[in-house]
Design an enzyme around this catalytic site. Structure first.
Site, PDB file in Angstrom:
ATOM      1  N   LYS A 173       0.879  -1.185   0.000  1.00 36.27           N
ATOM      2  CA  LYS A 173       0.000   0.000   0.000  1.00 36.27           C
ATOM      3  C   LYS A 173       0.912   1.230   0.000  1.00 36.27           C
ATOM      4  O   LYS A 173       1.448   1.614   1.035  1.00 36.27           O
ATOM      5  CB  LYS A 173      -0.878  -0.027   1.248  1.00 36.27           C
ATOM      6  CG  LYS A 173      -2.226   0.647   1.134  1.00 36.27           C
ATOM      7  CD  LYS A 173      -2.210   2.119   0.870  1.00 36.27           C
ATOM      8  CE  LYS A 173      -1.933   2.986   2.063  1.00 36.27           C
ATOM      9  NZ  LYS A 173      -1.799   4.443   1.736  1.00 36.27           N
ATOM     10  N   GLY A 226       6.894   5.157   8.003  1.00 34.11           N
ATOM     11  CA  GLY A 226       6.012   6.329   8.044  1.00 34.11           C
ATOM     12  C   GLY A 226       6.206   7.067   9.357  1.00 34.11           C
ATOM     13  O   GLY A 226       7.247   6.936  10.017  1.00 34.11           O
ATOM     14  N   GLU A 248       9.748   1.606  10.718  1.00 28.60           N
ATOM     15  CA  GLU A 248      10.760   2.633  10.447  1.00 28.60           C
ATOM     16  C   GLU A 248      10.035   3.966  10.540  1.00 28.60           C
ATOM     17  O   GLU A 248       9.213   4.286   9.668  1.00 28.60           O
ATOM     18  CB  GLU A 248      11.350   2.457   9.037  1.00 28.60           C
ATOM     19  CG  GLU A 248      12.086   1.151   8.830  1.00 28.60           C
ATOM     20  CD  GLU A 248      13.404   1.094   9.592  1.00 28.60           C
ATOM     21  OE1 GLU A 248      13.842   2.129  10.118  1.00 28.60           O
ATOM     22  OE2 GLU A 248      13.969  -0.008   9.663  1.00 28.60           O
ATOM     23  N   CYS A 282      13.585  11.167   6.335  1.00 23.92           N
ATOM     24  CA  CYS A 282      13.602  10.865   7.774  1.00 23.92           C
ATOM     25  C   CYS A 282      14.983  11.087   8.370  1.00 23.92           C
ATOM     26  O   CYS A 282      15.106  11.327   9.563  1.00 23.92           O
ATOM     27  CB  CYS A 282      13.150   9.428   7.995  1.00 23.92           C
ATOM     28  SG  CYS A 282      14.121   8.249   7.035  1.00 23.92           S
ATOM     29  N   GLU A 382       9.265  16.302  14.936  1.00 25.58           N
ATOM     30  CA  GLU A 382       9.670  16.227  13.538  1.00 25.58           C
ATOM     31  C   GLU A 382       8.861  17.232  12.718  1.00 25.58           C
ATOM     32  O   GLU A 382       7.637  17.253  12.787  1.00 25.58           O
ATOM     33  CB  GLU A 382       9.402  14.808  13.024  1.00 25.58           C
ATOM     34  CG  GLU A 382       9.913  14.598  11.628  1.00 25.58           C
ATOM     35  CD  GLU A 382       9.633  13.188  11.121  1.00 25.58           C
ATOM     36  OE1 GLU A 382       8.487  12.710  11.282  1.00 25.58           O
ATOM     37  OE2 GLU A 382      10.551  12.582  10.564  1.00 25.58           O
TER      38      GLU A 382
HETATM   39  P1  NDP Z   1       2.278   8.384   7.518  1.00 29.14           P
HETATM   40  O1  NDP Z   1       2.588   7.668   8.777  1.00 29.14           O
HETATM   41  O2  NDP Z   1       1.185   9.370   7.528  1.00 29.14           O
HETATM   42  O3  NDP Z   1       1.924   7.359   6.346  1.00 29.14           O
HETATM   43  C1  NDP Z   1       2.800   6.321   5.920  1.00 29.14           C
HETATM   44  C2  NDP Z   1       1.979   5.288   5.157  1.00 29.14           C
HETATM   45  O4  NDP Z   1       1.082   4.649   6.066  1.00 29.14           O
HETATM   46  C3  NDP Z   1       1.110   5.872   4.042  1.00 29.14           C
HETATM   47  O5  NDP Z   1       1.004   4.939   2.995  1.00 29.14           O
HETATM   48  C4  NDP Z   1      -0.203   6.053   4.765  1.00 29.14           C
HETATM   49  O6  NDP Z   1      -1.306   6.169   3.895  1.00 29.14           O
HETATM   50  C5  NDP Z   1      -0.246   4.789   5.595  1.00 29.14           C
HETATM   51  N1  NDP Z   1      -1.135   4.852   6.754  1.00 29.14           N
HETATM   52  C6  NDP Z   1      -1.608   5.955   7.399  1.00 29.14           C
HETATM   53  N2  NDP Z   1      -2.415   5.581   8.421  1.00 29.14           N
HETATM   54  C7  NDP Z   1      -2.441   4.228   8.437  1.00 29.14           C
HETATM   55  C8  NDP Z   1      -3.081   3.249   9.255  1.00 29.14           C
HETATM   56  N3  NDP Z   1      -3.842   3.579  10.294  1.00 29.14           N
HETATM   57  N4  NDP Z   1      -2.873   1.947   8.980  1.00 29.14           N
HETATM   58  C9  NDP Z   1      -2.088   1.584   7.954  1.00 29.14           C
HETATM   59  N5  NDP Z   1      -1.473   2.457   7.123  1.00 29.14           N
HETATM   60  C10 NDP Z   1      -1.628   3.769   7.371  1.00 29.14           C
HETATM   61  O7  NDP Z   1       3.649   9.035   7.024  1.00 29.14           O
HETATM   62  P2  NDP Z   1       3.864   9.998   5.790  1.00 29.14           P
HETATM   63  O8  NDP Z   1       3.384   9.350   4.544  1.00 29.14           O
HETATM   64  O9  NDP Z   1       3.394  11.360   6.168  1.00 29.14           O
HETATM   65  O10 NDP Z   1       5.477   9.995   5.699  1.00 29.14           O
HETATM   66  C11 NDP Z   1       6.300  10.810   6.419  1.00 29.14           C
HETATM   67  C12 NDP Z   1       6.811  10.102   7.666  1.00 29.14           C
HETATM   68  O11 NDP Z   1       7.545   8.944   7.311  1.00 29.14           O
HETATM   69  C13 NDP Z   1       7.767  10.975   8.454  1.00 29.14           C
HETATM   70  O12 NDP Z   1       7.453  10.885   9.815  1.00 29.14           O
HETATM   71  C14 NDP Z   1       9.118  10.331   8.198  1.00 29.14           C
HETATM   72  O13 NDP Z   1      10.074  10.525   9.207  1.00 29.14           O
HETATM   73  C15 NDP Z   1       8.751   8.884   8.075  1.00 29.14           C
HETATM   74  N6  NDP Z   1       9.793   8.162   7.375  1.00 29.14           N
HETATM   75  C16 NDP Z   1      10.591   7.290   8.076  1.00 29.14           C
HETATM   76  C17 NDP Z   1      11.639   6.647   7.439  1.00 29.14           C
HETATM   77  C18 NDP Z   1      12.522   5.683   8.151  1.00 29.14           C
HETATM   78  O14 NDP Z   1      13.184   4.900   7.486  1.00 29.14           O
HETATM   79  N7  NDP Z   1      12.564   5.675   9.469  1.00 29.14           N
HETATM   80  C19 NDP Z   1      11.936   6.885   6.027  1.00 29.14           C
HETATM   81  C20 NDP Z   1      11.030   7.801   5.386  1.00 29.14           C
HETATM   82  C21 NDP Z   1       9.981   8.414   6.053  1.00 29.14           C
HETATM   83  P3  NDP Z   1      -1.847   7.654   3.589  1.00 29.14           P
HETATM   84  O15 NDP Z   1      -0.805   8.277   2.721  1.00 29.14           O
HETATM   85  O16 NDP Z   1      -3.128   7.452   2.945  1.00 29.14           O
HETATM   86  O17 NDP Z   1      -1.964   8.354   4.914  1.00 29.14           O
END
Ligand code: NDP
Length: 482
Positions: A173, A226, A248, A282, A382
């Site tokens: 997803k 995320g 992550e 990130c 963040e």
């Molecule tokens: P989100 O946590 O909002 O979303 C990440 C993914 O999870 C998206 O596909 C999102 O869909 C989905 N999602 C959201 N809610 C749910 C749920 N309840 N159940 C299952 N899936 C869900 O993060 P962002 O997309 O805003 O990305 C930015 C974040 O990612 C930052 O905090 C960043 O630090 C982190 N990140 C971490 C990395 C690492 O390696 N540690 C690397 C890169 C980013 P939808 O888009 O529809 O909300």
């Protein structure tokens, strides 16, 4: 207007309930595509397809899986320009970055895990002359892979490649904010020859499609990248079913510069660490900590390095900093800057010299603030945008205290020529990834992941493949040799 469908059982399919989510080019504010709004029934179809494909896929030989992953990587290389253009269009990232860093890394991820699989070995022991023990690793079934919008295909492939290498089938997803390259990736997997159902992509909102995938009882493994808040919800949901979970999550990473460092290099890398991909990585170094004796000269160099970064149209190959990913994210970051109780050293607003095409886009200048209270949101939470804080520290223990002063622990970058100090800090900074005199230099064999609220588990190397497998200790006693 492009229609981005789900990819289920080796074919494009529309959302079962017919819904669509508009996809906007953030650099222009114009909608250029729509993606299928996945629901729990789409996830159900994808999981059933992955379940049906699993028995045959899990029995393929190493050579077959390696050959498919390598063919897939070659197709990514062949389509690098097209994928880079899509990645730039729906994420606002500079095309040069997509072309030279992110899409090549997608091919590299596929090749890396093909190679990891080729070199995988398992332990075997003899506890007595007639007793042999070994580890048998079996693929865990259908893997759920959920990825964010900031490095869309780079991070999706970082999960999908080891899952496929491990012998799992996948339901992925991607973020609905940047769904374009995942759709093309799926199609190319079909061209590479992956059997139907081995890789499935379901678009849609996290709260609907993402959550249905996490809760599905036939998906025992969830790999998530995320935000920390989403990661926490997913961990709770997975715990109820004892799912194996890799998280992550976010970071608020320190970039620590001592007086003995090469200040020119440190300053130019600090600007790169703060503003690469518009600060939406990130690993970005958003808290720049500098030994007080060199703060004035470092600040001057940092501001010069920042001023040299061109903000502009992501489609222009000379642009260093593109647009923010979306309007809501732009507004959130802008609010964080405007409400920060500090002094703005540079940036803070919208660039004034954008080309006509980008007039409605969501651009922010690279921004550096100072004089912030340690406890303020911009120092602890963040922000995930082109914003960094600059702060002085007095000595090594003060630097360490500040470096560890957030709930996060993803990455840290330390700049010093003193080897003893470098070793001490590498042992004491609370982070999963520590660079000394470097930033964002990666070797895919090393463990990657966060401490504290930056995540759970490690990706990288063979650990990524093992995450998708269930190890069993097998013991064989030989029969009577006589
Ligand atoms: P989100 O946590 O909002 O979303 C990440 C993914 O999870 C998206 O596909 C999102 O869909 C989905 N999602 C959201 N809610 C749910 C749920 N309840 N159940 C299952 N899936 C869900 O993060 P962002 O997309 O805003 O990305 C930015 C974040 O990612 C930052 O905090 C960043 O630090 C982190 N990140 C971490 C990395 C690492 O390696 N540690 C690397 C890169 C980013 P939808 O888009 O529809 O909300």
């Amino acid at each position: 207007m492009m229609d981005l469908h789900h990819w289920i059982d080796g074919a494009f399919v529309p959302a079962s309930k017919g819904g669509w989510i508009p996809v906007t080019e953030p650099a222009t504010g114009k909608t250029f595509a729509r993606c299928a709004a996945g629901t729990s029934s789409d996830i159900e179809c994808a999981v059933q397809s992955a379940r049906s494909a699993f028995p045959a896929w899990s029995q393929t030989t190493t050579a077959e899986r390696v050959a498919l992953l390598e063919r897939f990587a070659a197709l990514i290389d062949d389509h690098c320009d097209e994928l880079a253009m899509l990645e730039s269009q729906d994420g606002g990232k500079p095309i040069a970055r997509a072309q030279s860093v992110e899409i090549p890394r997608v091919a590299e991820n596929l090749r890396f895990f093909a190679s990891a699989l080729r070199h995988e070995h398992n332990d075997a022991f003899t506890s007595a002359p007639d007793v042999l023990h070994w580890t048998h690793r079996r693929p865990r079934g259908v893997a759920g892979c959920i990825s964010p919008w900031n490095l869309p295909l780079y991070l999706l492939s970082w999960k999908v490649a080891p899952a496929l290498a491990a012998g799992c089938t996948v339901v992925a997803k991607p973020s609905e904010v940047t769904p374009a390259t995942a759709t093309r990736f799926a199609e190319l997997s079909g061209e590479a020859g992956f059997p139907s159902g081995v890789l499935n992509i379901v678009h849609g909102l996290g709260s609907e499609a993402g959550s249905a995938l996490v809760q599905h009882p036939d998906v025992p493994t969830i790999s998530f990248t995320g935000g920390t808040a989403t990661g926490r919800d997913i961990a709770v949901s997975c715990a109820k079913q004892f799912k194996r979970t890799s998280l992550e999550l976010g970071g608020k990473n320190p970039f620590v510069v001592f007086a003995d460092a090469d200040l020119d290099r440190a300053a130019s890398e600090a600007a790169r660490a703060a503003f690469s991909n518009t600060g939406q990585i990130c690993l970005c170094g958003s808290r720049i900590l500098v030994e007080s004796s060199v703060l004035p000269q470092f600040q001057e160099k940092l501001l010069a390095a920042t001023a040299a970064m061109r903000v502009g149209d992501p489609a222009d190959t000379t642009t260093h900093i593109g647009s923010m990913v979306s309007e809501p994210h732009y507004l959130k970051v802008k609010h964080a800057i405007e409400s920060a109780p500090g002094t703005v050293l540079c940036g803070g607003g919208r660039p004034s010299d954008l080309p006509d095409r980008c007039r409605e886009g969501w651009f922010l200048e690279p921004t550096i603030l100072t004089d912030l209270p340690e406890s303020c949101a911009l120092e602890r939470e963040e922000t995930f945008g082109p914003v960094a804080s600059l702060r002085a520290f007095s000595d090594e223990s003060d630097a360490l205290r500040l470096a560890n002063a957030t709930p996060y622990g993803l990455a840290a970058s330390v700049w010093t020529k003193d080897l003893d100090r470098a070793h001490r800090l590498a042992q004491r900074v609370e982070a999963g990834v520590i660079w000394i005199n470097a930033w964002m230099v990666r070797d895919l064999r090393t463990p990657f992941g966060g401490a504290k609220q930056s995540g759970l588990g490690r990706e990288g190397g063979i650990e990524s493949v093992h995450f998708f497998q269930e190890p069993a200790g097998v013991t064989l006693r030989l029969g009577d040799p006589s």
